[in-house]
Design a protein around this motif. Structure first.
Motif, PDB file in Angstrom:
ATOM      1  N   TYR A   5      -2.944   4.854  -7.844  1.00 21.06           N
ATOM      2  CA  TYR A   5      -3.759   5.550  -8.615  1.00 21.06           C
ATOM      3  C   TYR A   5      -4.430   6.779  -8.208  1.00 21.06           C
ATOM      4  O   TYR A   5      -4.618   6.615  -6.999  1.00 21.06           O
ATOM      5  N   LEU A   6      -4.488   7.798  -8.780  1.00 23.06           N
ATOM      6  CA  LEU A   6      -4.966   9.017  -8.602  1.00 23.06           C
ATOM      7  C   LEU A   6      -6.269   9.263  -9.372  1.00 23.06           C
ATOM      8  O   LEU A   6      -6.412   9.303 -10.452  1.00 23.06           O
ATOM      9  N   ASP A   7      -7.345   9.555  -8.622  1.00 28.89           N
ATOM     10  CA  ASP A   7      -8.838   9.637  -9.424  1.00 28.89           C
ATOM     11  C   ASP A   7      -9.187  10.927  -8.488  1.00 28.89           C
ATOM     12  O   ASP A   7      -9.781  10.838  -7.767  1.00 28.89           O
ATOM     13  N   GLU A   8      -9.144  12.308  -9.206  1.00 28.89           N
ATOM     14  CA  GLU A   8      -9.327  13.494  -8.765  1.00 28.89           C
ATOM     15  C   GLU A   8      -8.903  13.288  -7.211  1.00 28.89           C
ATOM     16  O   GLU A   8      -7.945  13.814  -6.934  1.00 28.89           O
ATOM     17  N   THR A   9      -9.905  13.387  -6.249  1.00 30.74           N
ATOM     18  CA  THR A   9      -9.265  13.517  -4.788  1.00 30.74           C
ATOM     19  C   THR A   9      -9.461  12.163  -4.144  1.00 30.74           C
ATOM     20  O   THR A   9      -9.838  11.939  -2.934  1.00 30.74           O
ATOM     21  N   ARG A  10      -9.022  11.138  -4.812  1.00 25.00           N
ATOM     22  CA  ARG A  10      -8.936   9.799  -4.061  1.00 25.00           C
ATOM     23  C   ARG A  10      -7.604   9.010  -4.877  1.00 25.00           C
ATOM     24  O   ARG A  10      -7.251   9.027  -5.968  1.00 25.00           O
ATOM     25  N   ILE A  11      -6.898   8.630  -3.780  1.00 23.93           N
ATOM     26  CA  ILE A  11      -5.476   7.832  -4.050  1.00 23.93           C
ATOM     27  C   ILE A  11      -5.801   6.512  -3.661  1.00 23.93           C
ATOM     28  O   ILE A  11      -6.103   6.347  -2.483  1.00 23.93           O
ATOM     29  N   THR A  12      -5.378   5.478  -4.340  1.00 21.74           N
ATOM     30  CA  THR A  12      -5.683   4.116  -3.914  1.00 21.74           C
ATOM     31  C   THR A  12      -4.421   3.271  -4.289  1.00 21.74           C
ATOM     32  O   THR A  12      -3.623   3.795  -5.279  1.00 21.74           O
ATOM     33  N   PHE A  13      -3.850   2.452  -3.461  1.00 19.72           N
ATOM     34  CA  PHE A  13      -2.988   1.517  -3.774  1.00 19.72           C
ATOM     35  C   PHE A  13      -3.356   0.195  -4.456  1.00 19.72           C
ATOM     36  O   PHE A  13      -4.336  -0.167  -3.755  1.00 19.72           O
ATOM     37  N   ASP A  14      -2.590  -0.553  -5.198  1.00 20.23           N
ATOM     38  CA  ASP A  14      -2.757  -1.941  -5.337  1.00 20.23           C
ATOM     39  C   ASP A  14      -1.665  -2.690  -4.345  1.00 20.23           C
ATOM     40  O   ASP A  14      -0.490  -3.055  -4.552  1.00 20.23           O
ATOM     41  N   GLU A  15      -2.521  -2.997  -3.035  1.00 20.44           N
ATOM     42  CA  GLU A  15      -1.716  -3.402  -2.092  1.00 20.44           C
ATOM     43  C   GLU A  15      -0.885  -4.814  -2.556  1.00 20.44           C
ATOM     44  O   GLU A  15       0.357  -5.340  -1.762  1.00 20.44           O
ATOM     45  N   LYS A  16      -1.556  -5.486  -3.420  1.00 23.11           N
ATOM     46  CA  LYS A  16      -0.597  -6.931  -3.824  1.00 23.11           C
ATOM     47  C   LYS A  16       0.217  -6.663  -4.760  1.00 23.11           C
ATOM     48  O   LYS A  16       1.260  -7.402  -4.671  1.00 23.11           O
ATOM     49  N   VAL A  17       0.536  -5.643  -5.409  1.00 22.32           N
ATOM     50  CA  VAL A  17       1.394  -5.151  -6.346  1.00 22.32           C
ATOM     51  C   VAL A  17       2.518  -4.639  -5.391  1.00 22.32           C
ATOM     52  O   VAL A  17       3.806  -4.779  -5.677  1.00 22.32           O
ATOM     53  N   CYS A  18       2.141  -3.844  -4.594  1.00 21.01           N
ATOM     54  CA  CYS A  18       3.086  -2.894  -3.854  1.00 21.01           C
ATOM     55  C   CYS A  18       4.200  -3.842  -3.201  1.00 21.01           C
ATOM     56  O   CYS A  18       3.810  -4.681  -2.332  1.00 21.01           O
ATOM     57  N   THR A  19       5.537  -3.401  -3.284  1.00 19.14           N
ATOM     58  CA  THR A  19       6.707  -4.139  -2.575  1.00 19.14           C
ATOM     59  C   THR A  19       6.918  -3.369  -1.249  1.00 19.14           C
ATOM     60  O   THR A  19       8.081  -3.712  -0.543  1.00 19.14           O
ATOM     61  N   ARG A  20       6.266  -2.245  -1.110  1.00 20.54           N
ATOM     62  CA  ARG A  20       6.762  -1.454   0.062  1.00 20.54           C
ATOM     63  C   ARG A  20       8.018  -0.745  -0.050  1.00 20.54           C
ATOM     64  O   ARG A  20       9.157  -0.791   0.766  1.00 20.54           O
ATOM     65  N   CYS A  21       8.718  -0.350  -1.145  1.00 21.42           N
ATOM     66  CA  CYS A  21       9.931  -0.013  -1.522  1.00 21.42           C
ATOM     67  C   CYS A  21      10.022   1.429  -1.002  1.00 21.42           C
ATOM     68  O   CYS A  21      10.906   1.944  -0.686  1.00 21.42           O
ATOM     69  N   GLU A  22       9.028   2.193  -0.451  1.00 27.37           N
ATOM     70  CA  GLU A  22       8.935   3.391  -0.174  1.00 27.37           C
ATOM     71  C   GLU A  22       9.402   4.449  -0.749  1.00 27.37           C
ATOM     72  O   GLU A  22       9.937   5.484  -0.296  1.00 27.37           O
ATOM     73  N   VAL A  23       9.497   4.359  -2.100  1.00 27.48           N
ATOM     74  CA  VAL A  23       9.843   5.453  -2.841  1.00 27.48           C
ATOM     75  C   VAL A  23       8.898   6.520  -2.919  1.00 27.48           C
ATOM     76  O   VAL A  23       9.293   7.851  -2.746  1.00 27.48           O
ATOM     77  N   CYS A  24       7.675   6.119  -2.805  1.00 26.80           N
ATOM     78  CA  CYS A  24       6.375   7.263  -2.566  1.00 26.80           C
ATOM     79  C   CYS A  24       6.532   7.980  -1.598  1.00 26.80           C
ATOM     80  O   CYS A  24       6.142   9.202  -1.355  1.00 26.80           O
ATOM     81  N   VAL A  25       6.955   7.369  -0.461  1.00 25.03           N
ATOM     82  CA  VAL A  25       7.088   8.122   0.887  1.00 25.03           C
ATOM     83  C   VAL A  25       8.106   9.092   0.598  1.00 25.03           C
ATOM     84  O   VAL A  25       7.510  10.491   1.313  1.00 25.03           O
ATOM     85  N   LYS A  26       9.158   8.950  -0.080  1.00 24.98           N
ATOM     86  CA  LYS A  26       9.892  10.096   0.156  1.00 24.98           C
ATOM     87  C   LYS A  26       9.652  11.065  -1.073  1.00 24.98           C
ATOM     88  O   LYS A  26       9.786  12.231  -1.054  1.00 24.98           O
ATOM     89  N   ALA A  27       8.885  10.722  -2.090  1.00 28.03           N
ATOM     90  CA  ALA A  27       8.292  11.591  -3.183  1.00 28.03           C
ATOM     91  C   ALA A  27       7.282  12.248  -2.841  1.00 28.03           C
ATOM     92  O   ALA A  27       6.939  13.690  -3.549  1.00 28.03           O
ATOM     93  N   CYS A  28       6.601  12.138  -1.781  1.00 31.52           N
ATOM     94  CA  CYS A  28       5.472  13.049  -1.267  1.00 31.52           C
ATOM     95  C   CYS A  28       5.937  14.254  -0.713  1.00 31.52           C
ATOM     96  O   CYS A  28       6.761  14.250   0.331  1.00 31.52           O
ATOM     97  N   PRO A  29       5.480  15.405  -1.356  1.00 32.80           N
ATOM     98  CA  PRO A  29       5.919  16.653  -0.873  1.00 32.80           C
ATOM     99  C   PRO A  29       5.609  16.856   0.732  1.00 32.80           C
ATOM    100  O   PRO A  29       6.081  17.897   1.372  1.00 32.80           O
ATOM    101  N   VAL A  30       4.330  16.511   0.876  1.00 34.18           N
ATOM    102  CA  VAL A  30       3.633  16.812   2.182  1.00 34.18           C
ATOM    103  C   VAL A  30       3.812  15.498   3.041  1.00 34.18           C
ATOM    104  O   VAL A  30       3.106  15.778   4.529  1.00 34.18           O
ATOM    105  N   GLY A  31       4.335  14.604   3.043  1.00 33.45           N
ATOM    106  CA  GLY A  31       4.406  13.464   4.025  1.00 33.45           C
ATOM    107  C   GLY A  31       3.134  12.739   4.300  1.00 33.45           C
ATOM    108  O   GLY A  31       2.861  12.393   5.419  1.00 33.45           O
ATOM    109  N   ALA A  32       2.237  12.569   3.231  1.00 35.36           N
ATOM    110  CA  ALA A  32       0.952  12.010   3.607  1.00 35.36           C
ATOM    111  C   ALA A  32       0.909  10.294   3.464  1.00 35.36           C
ATOM    112  O   ALA A  32      -0.073   9.802   3.479  1.00 35.36           O
ATOM    113  N   ILE A  33       2.214   9.948   2.969  1.00 31.73           N
ATOM    114  CA  ILE A  33       1.978   8.218   2.970  1.00 31.73           C
ATOM    115  C   ILE A  33       2.944   7.563   3.987  1.00 31.73           C
ATOM    116  O   ILE A  33       3.799   8.026   4.534  1.00 31.73           O
ATOM    117  N   GLU A  34       2.330   6.780   4.827  1.00 37.22           N
ATOM    118  CA  GLU A  34       3.029   5.957   5.816  1.00 37.22           C
ATOM    119  C   GLU A  34       3.180   4.532   5.410  1.00 37.22           C
ATOM    120  O   GLU A  34       2.070   3.945   5.133  1.00 37.22           O
TER     121      GLU A  34
END
Lengths: 63, 395
Positions: free
Chosen positions: A32-61
């Motif tokens: 979820y993106l809310d202006e300048t805050r990004i949050t994950f639903d950790e329970k739903v997330c399967t750690r597929c890591e697609v977001c890690v690749k999609a991030c242009p600046v490498g902000a997700i680990e």
């Protein structure tokens, strides 16, 4: 959730530019993106890591 | 705050949303346009290049949002052979370079002038449903939550669209169908204000580097990289910084702004409507998969979307069957090209730097009367017959 890897988004403003690329590609719609805050639903997330690749600046680990 | 009613609720005040709202209002509907941010058009997440021949069709008058008008595009191969294309043939990102925030605001003003009510700082939290039919949305405006009941709801909420997902319309995209993008606004660069420039090949795997001039010495310098070709985190940034380092005319420049985002480069969606709901623009994956341009397609589809929304209100029939008029309308206007350009993109992302060099070299040497697949292939065949083989399957 002991068998899940930890999820870390660097969203203190040092790397994340709040562009929403991760939100758009997340196959489970659990970022979820809310202006300048990004949050994950950790329970739903399967750690597929697609977001890690999609991030242009490498902000997700996952690891 | 009290719940409220409207005929048409449009979620997202980008170009597609404002255009939809305007044409729905023109069609006689009571329209509410909501935008989650406090300012329409900001922050800009766009290369700001767009073609111009489609503007009259949707009723947009050129205004102060235009930075400059370019003569054409220059396509650079990996060894920087150059092919110039007149803006008329150069695809939907070449013509004007614009101030996107000003452009978006103008479209919202146009909508407001047609009687559309606009709400800022108003985010959709979820859809209201009645027996599976969408009947509006729960929204939060300035911290207050209320329901907006509407027979017709339009999802114009951009690349990271939630509305389509909430409505159960499959909008998921695969890694190969998305580019991850980063762009700097750079001052003190040697850009050429006559051209929008595109650099192909390994400099931007599965995408390209662009330089769109904003003024003398000022340009948007950006990159799109296909997500499936990302090797390590921050590849978009790494590749863009490397490209800038290797180009002295840009390496000496100063970054004054940075934006990122996702661009879908997918084939058209199979479905963009359901009972009570229509999707439009980037939310409906209408971005041109070859150029990454989404403004023109979003506006063209937005006009049709708004017209059909108003007709559905008038007819009292916001069913998915009625909305086929929109589904068929936007497809008749855009789908063939979207599909063709998706196929072309699929081919292009597989080409080696060596092949790119040959294709651009062949094109650079001839004056094409008209830019068509046939003419391009003929030029390539005349100079590098062996390369044409690569394209046989594609044809």
């Amino acid at each position: 959730m002991p068998n899940k890897k930890s999820l870390h988004i660097e969203s203190s403003g040092q790397l994340c530019i709040y562009c929403g690329a991760c939100v758009g590609i997340c196959p489970l719609n659990c970022i979820y993106l809310d202006e300048t805050r990004i949050t994950f639903d950790e329970k739903v997330c399967t750690r597929c890591e697609v977001c890690v690749k999609a991030c242009p600046v490498g902000a997700i680990e996952i690891g | 705050m009290q719940d409220r009613k409207t005929d048409v609720l449009v979620i997202g005040a980008g170009p597609a949303g404002s255009m939809t709202a305007k044409w729905a209002a023109k069609g006689g509907a009571d329209v509410l346009l909501i935008e989650k941010r406090q300012e329409i058009g900001s922050p800009v997440r766009c290369g700001e290049g767009m073609s111009k021949d489609w503007l009259p069709e949707v009723g947009i008058t050129p205004g102060r949002w235009i930075n400059l008008e370019v003569e054409g595009a220059r396509i650079f191969s990996p060894s920087e052979k150059v092919f110039e294309i007149n803006e008329k043939h150069a695809g939907n990102e070449v013509g004007y370079v614009v101030e996107r925030d000003g452009f978006d605001k103008q479209l919202a003003i146009d909508a407001a002038n047609e009687g559309v009510e606009v709400k800022l700082k108003c985010a959709a939290l979820g859809l209201l449903k009645d027996h599976g039919r969408v009947v509006g949305a729960k929204v939060k405006e300035f911290g207050e939550t209320y329901e907006v009941h509407a027979p017709v709801t339009v999802g114009a909420d951009g690349f990271e669209s939630q509305v389509g997902r909430w409505a159960g319309i499959p909008t998921n995209i695969a890694m190969r169908d998305m580019d991850t993008c980063l762009q700097y606004r750079m001052a003190n660069v040697d850009c050429d204000v006559r051209y929008c420039d595109f650099y192909l090949g390994k400099v931007a795997p599965g995408g390209y580097v662009w330089v769109f001039p904003k003024a003398e010495g000022l340009a948007n310098v950006g990159i799109g990289v296909q997500v499936s070709q990302v090797k390590s985190p921050a590849d978009a940034r790494t590749h863009l910084d490397r490209w800038i380092d290797h180009h002295p005319g840009y390496a000496k420049g100063k970054k004054i702004d940075m934006v990122g985002g996702g661009v879908s480069i997918s084939p058209p969606l199979k479905q963009t409507v359901a009972d009570g709901i229509l999707l439009v623009g980037d939310a409906a994956r209408m971005i041109d998969p070859l150029t990454g341009g989404g403004i023109a397609n979003g506006c063209i589809a937005g006009k049709i979307c708004g017209q059909v929304a108003a007709e559905a209100v008038q007819a009292g029939d916001p069913s998915k069957e009625f909305f086929q008029k929109y589904e068929k309308g936007w497809r008749a206007r855009l789908e063939e090209k979207l599909y063709r350009n998706w196929l072309a993109k699929e081919k292009l992302v597989s080409l080696s730097d060596e092949t790119f060099d040959k294709v651009i070299d062949a094109l650079a040497g001839v004056q094409l009367q008209k830019l068509s697949v046939h003419n391009i292939l003929k030029a390539v065949r005349d100079k590098y017959p062996e390369v044409t083989k690569e394209f046989e399957a594609f044809l």
